[in-house]
Motif scaffolding. Sequence first.
Motif, mmCIF file in Angstrom:
data_model
loop_
_atom_site.group_PDB
_atom_site.id
_atom_site.type_symbol
_atom_site.label_atom_id
_atom_site.label_comp_id
_atom_site.label_asym_id
_atom_site.label_seq_id
_atom_site.Cartn_x
_atom_site.Cartn_y
_atom_site.Cartn_z
ATOM 1 N N SER A 77 -10.871 40.813 -9.258
ATOM 2 C CA SER A 77 -10.147 40.184 -8.154
ATOM 3 C C SER A 77 -9.363 41.172 -7.301
ATOM 4 O O SER A 77 -9.008 40.876 -6.165
ATOM 5 C CB SER A 77 -9.193 39.115 -8.703
ATOM 6 O OG SER A 77 -8.215 39.710 -9.557
ATOM 7 N N ARG A 78 -9.078 42.349 -7.859
ATOM 8 C CA ARG A 78 -8.381 43.407 -7.128
ATOM 9 C C ARG A 78 -8.660 44.729 -7.845
ATOM 10 O O ARG A 78 -9.380 44.752 -8.841
ATOM 11 C CB ARG A 78 -6.865 43.134 -7.072
ATOM 12 C CG ARG A 78 -6.194 43.098 -8.449
ATOM 13 C CD ARG A 78 -4.683 43.006 -8.321
ATOM 14 N NE ARG A 78 -4.020 42.858 -9.609
ATOM 15 C CZ ARG A 78 -3.704 43.867 -10.417
ATOM 16 N NH1 ARG A 78 -4.021 45.110 -10.079
ATOM 17 N NH2 ARG A 78 -3.074 43.646 -11.567
ATOM 18 N N ASN A 79 -8.076 45.794 -7.334
ATOM 19 C CA ASN A 79 -8.228 47.096 -7.974
ATOM 20 C C ASN A 79 -7.270 47.198 -9.162
ATOM 21 O O ASN A 79 -6.056 47.227 -8.996
ATOM 22 C CB ASN A 79 -7.949 48.220 -6.974
ATOM 23 C CG ASN A 79 -8.032 49.602 -7.604
ATOM 24 O OD1 ASN A 79 -7.042 50.308 -7.718
ATOM 25 N ND2 ASN A 79 -9.220 49.981 -8.037
ATOM 26 N N PHE A 80 -7.830 47.255 -10.375
ATOM 27 C CA PHE A 80 -7.037 47.351 -11.589
ATOM 28 C C PHE A 80 -6.974 48.785 -12.116
ATOM 29 O O PHE A 80 -6.212 49.068 -13.018
ATOM 30 C CB PHE A 80 -7.621 46.450 -12.681
ATOM 31 C CG PHE A 80 -7.352 44.984 -12.476
ATOM 32 C CD1 PHE A 80 -6.254 44.371 -13.071
ATOM 33 C CD2 PHE A 80 -8.195 44.218 -11.689
ATOM 34 C CE1 PHE A 80 -6.004 43.028 -12.894
ATOM 35 C CE2 PHE A 80 -7.956 42.874 -11.496
ATOM 36 C CZ PHE A 80 -6.855 42.267 -12.096
ATOM 37 N N GLY A 81 -7.783 49.690 -11.584
ATOM 38 C CA GLY A 81 -7.836 51.051 -12.090
ATOM 39 C C GLY A 81 -9.032 51.239 -13.005
ATOM 40 O O GLY A 81 -9.557 50.283 -13.605
ATOM 41 N N LYS A 82 -9.471 52.492 -13.127
ATOM 42 C CA LYS A 82 -10.693 52.773 -13.858
ATOM 43 C C LYS A 82 -10.633 52.357 -15.326
ATOM 44 O O LYS A 82 -11.603 51.834 -15.870
ATOM 45 C CB LYS A 82 -11.030 54.263 -13.769
ATOM 46 C CG LYS A 82 -12.343 54.603 -14.471
ATOM 47 C CD LYS A 82 -12.583 56.083 -14.574
ATOM 48 C CE LYS A 82 -13.822 56.355 -15.425
ATOM 49 N NZ LYS A 82 -14.064 57.788 -15.641
ATOM 50 N N GLU A 83 -9.485 52.598 -15.990
ATOM 51 C CA GLU A 83 -9.394 52.287 -17.417
ATOM 52 C C GLU A 83 -9.602 50.797 -17.666
ATOM 53 O O GLU A 83 -10.285 50.403 -18.617
ATOM 54 C CB GLU A 83 -8.032 52.725 -17.969
ATOM 55 C CG GLU A 83 -7.665 54.170 -17.695
ATOM 56 C CD GLU A 83 -8.603 55.155 -18.371
ATOM 57 O OE1 GLU A 83 -8.521 55.304 -19.597
ATOM 58 O OE2 GLU A 83 -9.424 55.772 -17.661
ATOM 59 N N ILE A 84 -9.043 49.956 -16.808
ATOM 60 C CA ILE A 84 -9.184 48.507 -16.967
ATOM 61 C C ILE A 84 -10.581 48.049 -16.557
ATOM 62 O O ILE A 84 -11.177 47.172 -17.200
ATOM 63 C CB ILE A 84 -8.114 47.766 -16.143
ATOM 64 C CG1 ILE A 84 -6.712 48.226 -16.577
ATOM 65 C CG2 ILE A 84 -8.251 46.262 -16.313
ATOM 66 C CD1 ILE A 84 -6.409 48.013 -18.044
ATOM 67 N N ALA A 85 -11.124 48.630 -15.485
ATOM 68 C CA ALA A 85 -12.484 48.282 -15.077
ATOM 69 C C ALA A 85 -13.482 48.639 -16.173
ATOM 70 O O ALA A 85 -14.426 47.880 -16.453
ATOM 71 C CB ALA A 85 -12.841 48.996 -13.776
ATOM 72 N N LEU A 86 -13.275 49.781 -16.806
ATOM 73 C CA LEU A 86 -14.132 50.179 -17.918
ATOM 74 C C LEU A 86 -13.998 49.196 -19.078
ATOM 75 O O LEU A 86 -14.992 48.824 -19.718
ATOM 76 C CB LEU A 86 -13.772 51.589 -18.368
ATOM 77 C CG LEU A 86 -14.551 52.176 -19.550
ATOM 78 C CD1 LEU A 86 -16.047 52.155 -19.288
ATOM 79 C CD2 LEU A 86 -14.078 53.593 -19.842
ATOM 80 N N THR A 87 -12.784 48.744 -19.338
ATOM 81 C CA THR A 87 -12.558 47.747 -20.391
ATOM 82 C C THR A 87 -13.324 46.468 -20.103
ATOM 83 O O THR A 87 -13.954 45.885 -20.996
ATOM 84 C CB THR A 87 -11.049 47.433 -20.512
ATOM 85 O OG1 THR A 87 -10.343 48.624 -20.881
ATOM 86 C CG2 THR A 87 -10.790 46.351 -21.548
ATOM 87 N N ALA A 88 -13.298 46.019 -18.849
ATOM 88 C CA ALA A 88 -14.026 44.802 -18.470
ATOM 89 C C ALA A 88 -15.521 44.962 -18.711
ATOM 90 O O ALA A 88 -16.194 44.055 -19.228
ATOM 91 C CB ALA A 88 -13.759 44.476 -17.002
ATOM 92 N N GLY A 89 -16.066 46.117 -18.352
ATOM 93 C CA GLY A 89 -17.488 46.352 -18.569
ATOM 94 C C GLY A 89 -17.857 46.392 -20.035
ATOM 95 O O GLY A 89 -18.890 45.847 -20.452
ATOM 96 N N LEU A 90 -17.020 47.029 -20.853
ATOM 97 C CA LEU A 90 -17.290 47.099 -22.295
ATOM 98 C C LEU A 90 -17.200 45.718 -22.931
ATOM 99 O O LEU A 90 -17.961 45.390 -23.848
ATOM 100 C CB LEU A 90 -16.296 48.053 -22.960
ATOM 101 C CG LEU A 90 -16.427 49.531 -22.565
ATOM 102 C CD1 LEU A 90 -15.288 50.344 -23.177
ATOM 103 C CD2 LEU A 90 -17.770 50.105 -22.984
ATOM 104 N N ASP A 91 -16.264 44.897 -22.460
ATOM 105 C CA ASP A 91 -16.159 43.532 -22.967
ATOM 106 C C ASP A 91 -17.430 42.734 -22.720
ATOM 107 O O ASP A 91 -17.812 41.876 -23.518
ATOM 108 C CB ASP A 91 -14.988 42.801 -22.298
ATOM 109 C CG ASP A 91 -13.638 43.229 -22.850
ATOM 110 O OD1 ASP A 91 -13.603 43.882 -23.907
ATOM 111 O OD2 ASP A 91 -12.613 42.902 -22.228
ATOM 112 N N HIS A 92 -18.084 42.997 -21.590
ATOM 113 C CA HIS A 92 -19.253 42.203 -21.191
ATOM 114 C C HIS A 92 -20.589 42.818 -21.615
ATOM 115 O O HIS A 92 -21.630 42.198 -21.433
ATOM 116 C CB HIS A 92 -19.262 42.026 -19.668
ATOM 117 C CG HIS A 92 -18.222 41.073 -19.163
ATOM 118 N ND1 HIS A 92 -16.885 41.386 -19.099
ATOM 119 C CD2 HIS A 92 -18.341 39.797 -18.705
ATOM 120 C CE1 HIS A 92 -16.217 40.362 -18.604
ATOM 121 N NE2 HIS A 92 -17.067 39.382 -18.365
ATOM 122 N N SER A 93 -20.574 44.027 -22.155
ATOM 123 C CA SER A 93 -21.836 44.670 -22.507
ATOM 124 C C SER A 93 -22.472 43.976 -23.714
ATOM 125 O O SER A 93 -21.784 43.569 -24.644
ATOM 126 C CB SER A 93 -21.619 46.149 -22.815
ATOM 127 O OG SER A 93 -20.903 46.323 -24.017
#
Length: 319
Positions: A77-93
């Motif tokens: 929904s907004r820019n959360f930063g790379k560490e959080i974006a990476l967390t989101a991707g790992l959660d969904h992998s």
Amino acid sequence: MHTRFQTKVSCQLSIVVPMFNEQDVVGVFFDTIIPQLELATDDYEIVCVNDGSIDSTWEKLQAHAKQNPRIKLIDLSRNFGKEIALTAGLDHSAGRATIPIDCDLQDPPELIPQMFEKWQQGYHVVLARRIDRSSDSRSKRWTSGNFYKIMGKFSEIELPQNVGDFRLIDRKALDVLNSYPERSRFMKGLFASLGFREYTLDYTRPERAAGTTKWNYRKLFQLAMEGFISFTSFPLKVWSYIGATIALIAFAFGGWMVFKTMMWGVDVPGYASLMVVTCIMSGLILLSLGVIGEYLARIFTEVKGRPIYIVMEREGFDE
């Protein structure tokens, strides 16, 4: 085990790619990485996380996803930063093995078949270590090297030197990582805290394929501070030693002043020496309060319990 988003394992290999304003490199990235993935396995997915980009990154990702169903998209929904974006991707992998990678291609996709082969041989984590960082500026190499040295000396975990987020992680290790609840996330430290059976591959870091880096020294300093505070309590503990040392010096000085007064009488106290002592002690007090404040700020963030990230849209996932 609780995770933020429970994903069923449905493929052999997941690639997780955080992106922020990467419109210039999206096409080059897919053209480069897909042939390497097909050399490793034909059972893969690419999970792209759009971290609040304000350019045409999302639209270009959607266009590629329409042509290739293996590409799955997450729009934050907004820019959360790379560490959080990476967390989101790992959660969904959904892969039995997962590889985080930057889309700028400074993490060479050519290593993916080797990493996948090592995983098939029984390694839970396959690290990619940079042995040549000549493509980075001299100041960045210097600051990075010193950060790893400081972390190695004071951190409660062993942080592999010159190893970034680019690595292969087995599903067993990833499930453990996804169960970590903290919101202040330094992913290199979290990866290192997992343990498991590791293998290391070396590579030379190339130039960025296209676009410009989104990192600056302010962001890098904040990330370094996050990592240092998240994985060591030394800055808090050291003030006990500093306080004890100053107390001993003060007692010794006080004893000397009593002895001197008894033996030779009272001298007129000096204004300069008084101000020096006052300024030094005030500075130490403020510095110690600042260190305590850094830890307290992270406690404040954790106890609020807000979501780590907010997904605005997902495409290509089984709901």
